[in-house]
Design a protein around this motif. Structure first.
Motif, PDB file in Angstrom:
ATOM      1  N   ASP A  32       0.830  -1.208   0.000  1.00 32.75           N
ATOM      2  CA  ASP A  32       0.000   0.000   0.000  1.00 32.75           C
ATOM      3  C   ASP A  32       0.860   1.251   0.000  1.00 32.75           C
ATOM      4  OD1 ASP A  32      -2.073  -1.751   0.212  1.00 32.75           O
ATOM      5  OD2 ASP A  32      -2.248  -1.574   2.394  1.00 32.75           O
ATOM      6  N   LYS A  33       1.913   1.200   0.814  1.00 34.74           N
ATOM      7  CA  LYS A  33       2.778   2.362   0.939  1.00 34.74           C
ATOM      8  C   LYS A  33       3.454   2.675  -0.395  1.00 34.74           C
ATOM      9  CE  LYS A  33       6.802   3.957   3.532  1.00 34.74           C
ATOM     10  NZ  LYS A  33       7.918   3.689   2.632  1.00 34.74           N
ATOM     11  N   ALA A  34       3.958   1.618  -1.052  1.00 36.04           N
ATOM     12  CA  ALA A  34       4.654   1.828  -2.325  1.00 36.04           C
ATOM     13  C   ALA A  34       3.696   2.383  -3.369  1.00 36.04           C
ATOM     14  CB  ALA A  34       5.269   0.513  -2.801  1.00 36.04           C
ATOM     15  N   ILE A  35       2.504   1.809  -3.434  1.00 37.33           N
ATOM     16  CA  ILE A  35       1.522   2.264  -4.419  1.00 37.33           C
ATOM     17  C   ILE A  35       1.138   3.716  -4.171  1.00 37.33           C
ATOM     18  CG2 ILE A  35      -0.865   1.928  -5.226  1.00 37.33           C
ATOM     19  CD1 ILE A  35      -0.398  -1.081  -4.864  1.00 37.33           C
ATOM     20  N   HIS A  36       0.946   4.015  -2.894  1.00 37.11           N
ATOM     21  CA  HIS A  36       0.610   5.378  -2.507  1.00 37.11           C
ATOM     22  C   HIS A  36       1.723   6.352  -2.912  1.00 37.11           C
ATOM     23  CE1 HIS A  36      -1.232   8.510  -0.081  1.00 37.11           C
ATOM     24  NE2 HIS A  36      -0.026   8.791   0.384  1.00 37.11           N
ATOM     25  N   GLU A  37       2.953   5.952  -2.631  1.00 38.06           N
ATOM     26  CA  GLU A  37       4.105   6.800  -2.945  1.00 38.06           C
ATOM     27  C   GLU A  37       4.210   7.053  -4.451  1.00 38.06           C
ATOM     28  OE1 GLU A  37       7.867   5.013  -2.159  1.00 38.06           O
ATOM     29  OE2 GLU A  37       8.987   6.838  -2.654  1.00 38.06           O
ATOM     30  N   ILE A  38       4.020   5.993  -5.221  1.00 41.36           N
ATOM     31  CA  ILE A  38       4.128   6.139  -6.676  1.00 41.36           C
ATOM     32  C   ILE A  38       3.035   7.075  -7.193  1.00 41.36           C
ATOM     33  CG2 ILE A  38       3.975   4.919  -8.889  1.00 41.36           C
ATOM     34  CD1 ILE A  38       5.131   2.437  -7.376  1.00 41.36           C
ATOM     35  N   ARG A  39       1.819   6.866  -6.707  1.00 41.73           N
ATOM     36  CA  ARG A  39       0.706   7.713  -7.169  1.00 41.73           C
ATOM     37  C   ARG A  39       0.935   9.163  -6.801  1.00 41.73           C
ATOM     38  NH1 ARG A  39      -4.117   3.803  -5.580  1.00 41.73           N
ATOM     39  NH2 ARG A  39      -4.117   2.541  -7.485  1.00 41.73           N
ATOM     40  N   GLU A  40       1.388   9.373  -5.582  1.00 43.35           N
ATOM     41  CA  GLU A  40       1.585  10.728  -5.104  1.00 43.35           C
ATOM     42  C   GLU A  40       2.659  11.446  -5.921  1.00 43.35           C
ATOM     43  OE1 GLU A  40       2.977  11.593  -0.945  1.00 43.35           O
ATOM     44  OE2 GLU A  40       0.802  11.851  -0.747  1.00 43.35           O
ATOM     45  N   THR A  41       3.742  10.728  -6.231  1.00 45.14           N
ATOM     46  CA  THR A  41       4.842  11.367  -6.955  1.00 45.14           C
ATOM     47  C   THR A  41       4.486  11.610  -8.417  1.00 45.14           C
ATOM     48  OG1 THR A  41       6.279  10.033  -5.559  1.00 45.14           O
ATOM     49  CG2 THR A  41       7.338  11.262  -7.326  1.00 45.14           C
ATOM     50  N   VAL A  42       3.890  10.627  -9.045  1.00 47.31           N
ATOM     51  CA  VAL A  42       3.663  10.724 -10.483  1.00 47.31           C
ATOM     52  C   VAL A  42       2.428  11.563 -10.834  1.00 47.31           C
ATOM     53  CG1 VAL A  42       3.259   9.369 -12.601  1.00 47.31           C
ATOM     54  CG2 VAL A  42       4.867   8.553 -10.884  1.00 47.31           C
ATOM     55  N   GLY A  43       1.473  11.627  -9.930  1.00 46.52           N
ATOM     56  CA  GLY A  43       0.253  12.402 -10.219  1.00 46.52           C
ATOM     57  C   GLY A  43      -0.443  11.863 -11.453  1.00 46.52           C
ATOM     58  N   ASP A  44      -0.748  12.756 -12.439  1.00 46.35           N
ATOM     59  CA  ASP A  44      -1.339  12.236 -13.693  1.00 46.35           C
ATOM     60  C   ASP A  44      -0.275  12.065 -14.753  1.00 46.35           C
ATOM     61  OD1 ASP A  44      -3.331  13.650 -12.249  1.00 46.35           O
ATOM     62  OD2 ASP A  44      -3.065  15.347 -13.631  1.00 46.35           O
ATOM     63  N   GLY A  45       0.995  12.061 -14.334  1.00 45.78           N
ATOM     64  CA  GLY A  45       2.091  11.931 -15.294  1.00 45.78           C
ATOM     65  C   GLY A  45       2.276  10.509 -15.780  1.00 45.78           C
ATOM     66  N   THR A  46       3.392  10.303 -16.503  1.00 46.91           N
ATOM     67  CA  THR A  46       3.695   8.981 -17.033  1.00 46.91           C
ATOM     68  C   THR A  46       5.053   8.518 -16.513  1.00 46.91           C
ATOM     69  OG1 THR A  46       4.657  10.069 -18.935  1.00 46.91           O
ATOM     70  CG2 THR A  46       2.418   9.234 -19.194  1.00 46.91           C
ATOM     71  N   ALA A  47       5.213   7.209 -16.446  1.00 49.22           N
ATOM     72  CA  ALA A  47       6.467   6.671 -15.928  1.00 49.22           C
ATOM     73  C   ALA A  47       6.911   5.471 -16.750  1.00 49.22           C
ATOM     74  CB  ALA A  47       6.304   6.268 -14.468  1.00 49.22           C
TER      75      ALA A  47
END
Lengths: 339, 194
Positions: A32-47
């Motif tokens: 959950d933490k990792a998913i949350h972190e990724i979402r928070e950092t990337v926003g609506d961007g692309t990775a």
């Protein structure tokens, strides 16, 4: 400080008596933490993520795909030195789990660069830098803003201590990552985990068993299992020999207790008799080791019948091979890989 | 829901990097951060988790070494419990006006420890305990407002705690199996099995 029991007691005291922590953490919360972190950092961007098919990058890819869905692209560079069916397996597995994955097949480029090269370090360097170039080219086309990496804690120790917030300096098992591309940030969702914790996360996330239980495989792949110059012919030989070793070991149910099992194509040619005629061909070395953490390893005492089947199949199925030898050296003094 | 967490400041101790892992085995979240993290950054992290304690790990340094890693001493006043292990122990003493000196007699292997006050971190330990030691530098004089909890024959302050009233924090520290003045020596240092 205090050896074993007392050390644990003191740590427990600190956690619960002094800090009054609640024991409510579960390995699942890492996900959950990792998913949350990724979402928070990337926003609506692309990775993008570089997928090697190893467990670390596979877990990171699954996490990132869960967080970003379509906005994640995994790039798998096939340098042509992968094991039998590996590139296809990775592509299929990830597509099946709805991960956007692109396989860049670049064997010819790599073979060309390796022409005439016999020094193992040189080989590694060439493959490492060519790998980065191929990845860069693919990444540029996609124009992603963020880079996700499967760096785990021991990688961070290896590459020295620094803040993970520092700009873009990276670890990769084939030697570095793009320096020419600018990303807004690099995200390393597994940065605090040890290997067995990554395996735990993989299990909880339901990664396919074949991915979780894979043998360690060097970044430059089969190229460092060919002693001397790497050619297409030799690559195909060692790949087939490797497949035979793997098949026979797994058929014998020995896979789980072993650390690694593979074939090496040596530079030594030797005489043999095939049918009624003399043959002059390659020597294949079989390397099978037991180990807990790869720092030390011992050659495995494989039943002779299994070794016999391996040897018979290799010489039968690969006419260019006239001799099969078994490597009976421990690590140390030898390393697990030959190069 | 914010999870309780313990932050480990990593000073490069080869064995101490297992600390976070051991904390997690106790079902408490723990994260490793570089040792040069600032007190501001820690407060920032506290927004994401319930920071309950800090552990300063060991490391192959002497506090007097020129290229010893930077440490933000404001962290010692941040107001949450801190446990300093080996180098972390010496570092706390150094920044709290204690006296750290190269040990006159280096202690390696096992030593008898007299546990004077089996409280807090030392709770449940016997009066005399065998410990595994490997350290060069030694804390010779207690920092102000600290009390001594345990010692060995050649290491007057093996373990101590802060009594400071200004400091709302509990600060505990102890010599761990590593932490001396030269890096090389530690290649053969015994392992810490926390």
């Amino acid at each position: 400080m205090v050896h074993t029991e007392n050390g644990m007691k003191m740590l427990r005291n600190f956690i619960f008596e002094v800090c009054k922590c609640q024991a409510n953490w579960r390995p699942e919360s890492l996900i959950d933490k990792a998913i949350h972190e990724i979402r928070e950092t990337v926003g609506d961007g692309t990775a993008i993520i570089g997928l090697s098919g190893g467990i670390d990058s596979s877990v990171a890819t699954f996490l990132a795909a869960k967080a970003l869905g379509e906005r994640l692209l995994a790039i798998y560079v096939d340098h042509g030195f992968m094991r039998f069916g590996e590139a296809e397996f990775v592509e299929e597995t990830f597509q099946k789990h709805n991960v956007n994955v692109v396989v860049v097949r670049a064997q010819e480029r790599f073979l060309k660069k390796l022409e005439g090269v016999i020094d193992p370090e040189e080989k590694r360097k060439i493959i490492g830098s060519e790998f980065i170039r191929v990845f860069e080219e693919a990444a540029k086309k996609i124009d992603a803003e963020y880079l996700i990496q499967g760096t785990i804690y021991p990688d961070r120790i290896e590459s020295g201590f620094r803040k993970h917030s520092d700009t873009i300096k990276t670890h990769h098992n084939v030697g570095g990552l793009p320096e020419k591309i600018e990303f807004k940030a690099i995200i390393e969702p597994l940065r605090d985990l040890y290997k067995d914790e990554v395996r735990e996360v993989a299990k909880i996330m339901g990664l396919p068993d074949e991915l979780v239980r894979r043998q360690p495989f060097p970044g430059p792949g089969l190229a460092v299992r060919i002693i001397g110059e790497v050619t297409e012919e030799k690559t195909n030989l060692v790949r087939k020999a490797d497949k035979i070793v793997t098949d026979e070991i797994e058929k014998g149910g020995l896979g789980d207790s072993l650390w690694q099992y593979f074939a090496v194509l040596t530079e030594t040619k030797s005489t043999g008799v095939k049918g009624d005629s003399r043959a002059y061909g390659y020597t294949v070395a079989v390397r099978i080791v037991e180990s807990k953490e790869a720092m030390t390893a011992g050659f495995a005492r494989i039943p002779y019948e299994v070794l016999e089947r391996i040897s018979t199949r290799i010489t039968n199925e690969l006419p260019k091979v006239t001799r099969v030898v078994y490597d009976i050296t421990h690590k140390p003094p030898a390393t697990i890989e030959w190069e | 829901m914010k999870l309780d967490a313990i932050l480990v400041l990593d000073f490069g101790g080869q064995y101490c990097n297992l600390i976070a892992r051991r904390v997690r085995e106790h079902k408490v979240y723990s994260e490793i951060v570089p040792c040069d993290i600032t007190s501001e950054e820690i407060k920032e992290l506290n927004k994401k988790m319930n920071m309950k304690g800090l552990i300063l790990s060991g490391g192959p340094w002497s506090v007097y070494e020129k290229d010893a890693p930077k440490f933000d001493s404001k962290i010692l006043k941040i107001g949450i419990p801190i446990l300093g292990l080996c180098y972390g122990h010496q570092l706390i003493a150094y920044f709290s006006n204690g006296k750290v000196e190269p040990g006159s007699k280096r202690e390696y292997g096992t030593a008898d420890v007299i546990v004077d006050k089996p409280v807090g971190v030392l709770k449940g330990l016997g009066r005399k305990e065998k410990v595994w030691m490997s350290h060069g530098d030694t804390v010779y004089e207690l920092p102000e407002d600290y009390e001594m909890l345990a010692f060995t024959e050649s290491c007057p302050i093996l373990s101590n705690r802060s009594l400071s009233t200004q400091n709302k924090a509990d600060i505990w520290s102890s010599v761990a199996s590593r932490g001396g003045s030269h890096r090389k020596r530690h290649e053969n240092a015994p392992q810490l099995h926390l």
